[in-house]
Design an enzyme around this catalytic site. Structure first.
Site, mmCIF file in Angstrom:
data_model
loop_
_atom_site.group_PDB
_atom_site.id
_atom_site.type_symbol
_atom_site.label_atom_id
_atom_site.label_comp_id
_atom_site.label_asym_id
_atom_site.label_seq_id
_atom_site.Cartn_x
_atom_site.Cartn_y
_atom_site.Cartn_z
ATOM 1 N N GLU A 1 0.870 -1.164 0.000
ATOM 2 C CA GLU A 1 0.000 0.000 0.000
ATOM 3 C C GLU A 1 0.912 1.220 0.000
ATOM 4 O O GLU A 1 1.784 1.335 0.871
ATOM 5 C CB GLU A 1 -0.888 0.001 1.256
ATOM 6 C CG GLU A 1 -1.906 1.105 1.187
ATOM 7 C CD GLU A 1 -2.818 1.167 2.406
ATOM 8 O OE1 GLU A 1 -2.747 0.279 3.274
ATOM 9 O OE2 GLU A 1 -3.600 2.133 2.476
ATOM 10 N N ARG B 1 4.903 -13.018 9.588
ATOM 11 C CA ARG B 1 5.629 -11.789 9.280
ATOM 12 C C ARG B 1 6.966 -11.762 10.020
ATOM 13 O O ARG B 1 7.170 -12.459 10.998
ATOM 14 C CB ARG B 1 4.805 -10.549 9.561
ATOM 15 C CG ARG B 1 4.195 -10.438 10.922
ATOM 16 C CD ARG B 1 3.101 -9.376 10.992
ATOM 17 N NE ARG B 1 3.525 -8.044 10.626
ATOM 18 C CZ ARG B 1 2.917 -7.320 9.671
ATOM 19 N NH1 ARG B 1 1.897 -7.796 9.007
ATOM 20 N NH2 ARG B 1 3.338 -6.104 9.403
ATOM 21 N N LYS C 1 4.528 0.650 9.945
ATOM 22 C CA LYS C 1 4.673 1.913 9.226
ATOM 23 C C LYS C 1 4.186 3.069 10.079
ATOM 24 O O LYS C 1 4.741 4.155 10.024
ATOM 25 C CB LYS C 1 3.856 1.864 7.933
ATOM 26 C CG LYS C 1 4.551 1.148 6.808
ATOM 27 C CD LYS C 1 3.783 1.344 5.526
ATOM 28 C CE LYS C 1 3.216 0.033 5.045
ATOM 29 N NZ LYS C 1 2.489 0.087 3.807
#
Ligand code: ATP
Ligand code: MG
Length: 554
Positions: free
Chosen positions: A43, A268, A278
């Protein structure tokens, strides 16, 4: 079994993992006619970090290994936080990591028209409806996993009414949040994601890529399977938090009659002494706790690049971390090990002194003018250089002790050491100022051809040619292994106040021509890379990693 290495000669050695097995099995049974098409779908709402590198290496790696292709797709369905600046940095970072998407660069927002058509198809088939519950009511009706939810009073609207309302939503007739489009699935499902999830919302916000023609935007769970299917992605690899969304992914594929892309989840990457989200990285940047997204202390790819980390070391690290189905915390020491391992083979050696002490040589008539030295003993192709030598040297202050403690094998009065690459130095005395502070030491030089018995080697630079340059020494950004481990404590309280030390070093002349990105081993000190702040003749060096794992631990 996977096929032999192709495409990269420096590809890391491979170990089997469940995704390699799934793909190998699909190839064996011909599920996708032997095709492998993957995608990396960031994204564009921030800079990539080393967690993304794990996904990139997996997505591109699986494609490369199987003669397939990997698409780079901006997953830009939320215009509020997204920006073109981020898309550009993402492309640069993926390229820097060593991967190439060829012609396969896409935007989810390019499929908005098809997504609307598919949503209309669902409405016509009675599988989606426009709902006017407020977000609070929607939550309340949805309920909790152990009890069935309640059906929305708008659930039984006719397809004609729903089509009309959805088109008016798109035409901009209603304000933000007034209505949503929901998939009609199962309000009693134990999986909350299947309780008539929202698939479209109203948002009067222009889109950075698609322009200002949209005021409705699809939700991730509806958009992602459509994006994958349009691009005929075979294996859609994502992180574990999407596992509970998979039934919805499959529902969309089935009910929109799409190409059968398959979602597969993996754990992850989480690293000690680091935050990866982020949102938290953005907070550090905005509050100026670090110097921008490419601050060498950050785990962003642009930060690691600026720090001097070679992309091959990151690929090797990702391969070593492996691909599993369970969450775990990886020790940042493994990353540092991969960096050292790579730089030991690839970085040119040079000499630099951080904390200088002058040495006056008492037999200058016997000195060579230059010393020939290999640039990297690990790499026969790295060549040689001449290092100036002279009657005055600079050595590391710590390499001398006037009164040596036990087991101190370096320089002290009457003792000898090897001068790296050059010969031997025997200390004959010291010089002090009026206050009794040591200002220099005196010594005699003995060439290599007359070896002395010594127990230590020290590095040096010749004083007449040495130049002082700026060096930036980095320590870990946080002083605890899990800075965001406790929800009740702000992760910023664990910032290490000593994570950056700016100092100077006296360097041999060959280092003065270094340009941004050049990597070196400063002998006996660590690996350093020239920073983008470097000027011609005045390089600035970032310490990438110390030579050994000597980070301060708490
Ligand atoms: P963050 O949670 O750090 O904000 P994100 O998941 O929102 O990241 P995206 O841009 O959506 O970031 O991620 C693109 C791809 O990278 C996704 O497929 C995601 O699963 C993967 N990814 C993100 N973070 C990690 C991580 N720490 N380890 C492995 N893959 C990751
Ligand atoms: Mg995300």
């Amino acid at each position: 079994m996977t096929r032999p290495a192709q495409a990269r000669s420096d590809a890391p050695a491979r170990t089997m993992h469940f995704i390699r097995e799934i793909i190998a099995e699909d190839n064996r049974t011909g599920t996708y006619d032997g095709r492998v098409v993957t995608r990396f779908p960031p994204e564009p709402n921030g800079y990539l970090h080393i967690g993304h590198a794990k996904a990139i290496c997996l997505d591109f790696g699986m494609a490369l290994e199987n003669d397939g292709v990997c698409h780079l797709r901006m997953d830009d369905t939320n215009p509020i936080k997204e920006d073109i600046e981020y898309s550009e940095s993402i492309k640069a970072d993926v390229r820097w990591l060593g991967f190439d998407w060829g012609p396969h660069y896409y935007h989810a927002s390019d499929y908005f028209e098809q997504m609307v058509d598919l949503a209309c198809g669902l409405i016509r088939e009675g599988k989606a409806y426009v709902c006017e519950l407020s977000p609070e009511q929607w939550k309340e009706y949805r309920g909790i996993p152990t009890e069935p939810g309640r059906e929305s009073p708008y659930r039984q609207r006719s397809p004609e009414d729903n089509l009309d309302l959805f088109q008016r939503m798109r035409a901009g007739e209603f304000p933000d949040g007034a209505k949503v489009l929901r998939a009609k699935i199962d309000m009693a499902s134990p999986n909350l994601h299947l309780r008539d999830p929202v698939i479209y919302r109203i948002l009067h916000t222009p889109h950075p890529h698609a322009g200002d023609s949209w005021c409705i935007y699809p939700m991730y769970d509806f958009a992602h399977p459509i994006e994958d299917a349009i691009e005929k992605i075979t294996h859609s690899l994502c992180t574990l938090e999407f596992e509970v969304h998979r039934p919805l992914y499959d529902w969309v594929i089935r009910n929109c009659h799409l190409f059968p892309s398959r979602q597969i989840e993996f754990a992850r990457l989480e690293l000690t002494y680091t935050v990866m989200s982020k949102r938290k990285l953005l907070e550090l940047v905005q509050l100026k706790r670090v110097n921008g997204w490419d601050d060498p202390r950050l785990p962003t790819l642009c930060g690691l690049r600026r720090r001097g980390v070679p992309p091959a070391a990151i690929r090797e690290f990702c391969e070593r971390v492996g691909i599993t189905k369970y969450d775990s915390l990886t020790d940042v020491a493994l990353l540092e090990h991969c960096i050292r391992d790579n730089l030991n083979r690839t970085a040119r050696r040079a000499m630099a002194v951080l904390n200088p002490l002058r040495v006056i040589i008492e037999n200058p008539e016997a000195l060579p003018a230059t010393i020939r030295s290999r640039n990297n003993p690990e790499d026969p192709d790295a060549g040689e250089r001449d290092i100036p030598f002279g009657p005055e040297l600079v050595i590391e202050r710590d390499d001398f002790a006037e009164v040596p403690p036990p087991k101190f094998f370096r320089l002290s009065p009457g003792k000898s050491v090897r001068l790296r690459n050059a010969g031997f130095l025997t200390c004959t005395g010291v010089e002090k100022d009026a206050a009794g502070v040591l200002t220099a030491i005196r010594g005699t030089f003995t060439p290599m051809s007359e070896p002395l018995k010594v127990k230590a080697t020290i590095h040096w630079v010749a004083a007449h040619t040495a130049k002082s340059v700026e060096v930036r020494l980095y320590d870990r950004l946080f002083n605890v292994p899990e800075p965001d481990g406790d929800r009740n404590v702000d992760f910023k309280t664990h910032l290490n106040p000593d994570s950056l030390t700016v100092t100077t070093a006296w360097v041999e002349p060959s280092l003065l021509t270094a340009t941004a990105g050049d990597r070196f081993q400063f002998e006996r000190i660590g690996y350093f890379a020239a920073d983008s702040d470097s000027q011609p003749g005045a390089p600035v060096f970032n310490r990438t990693v110390p030579l050994r794992d000597s980070w301060k631990r708490t």
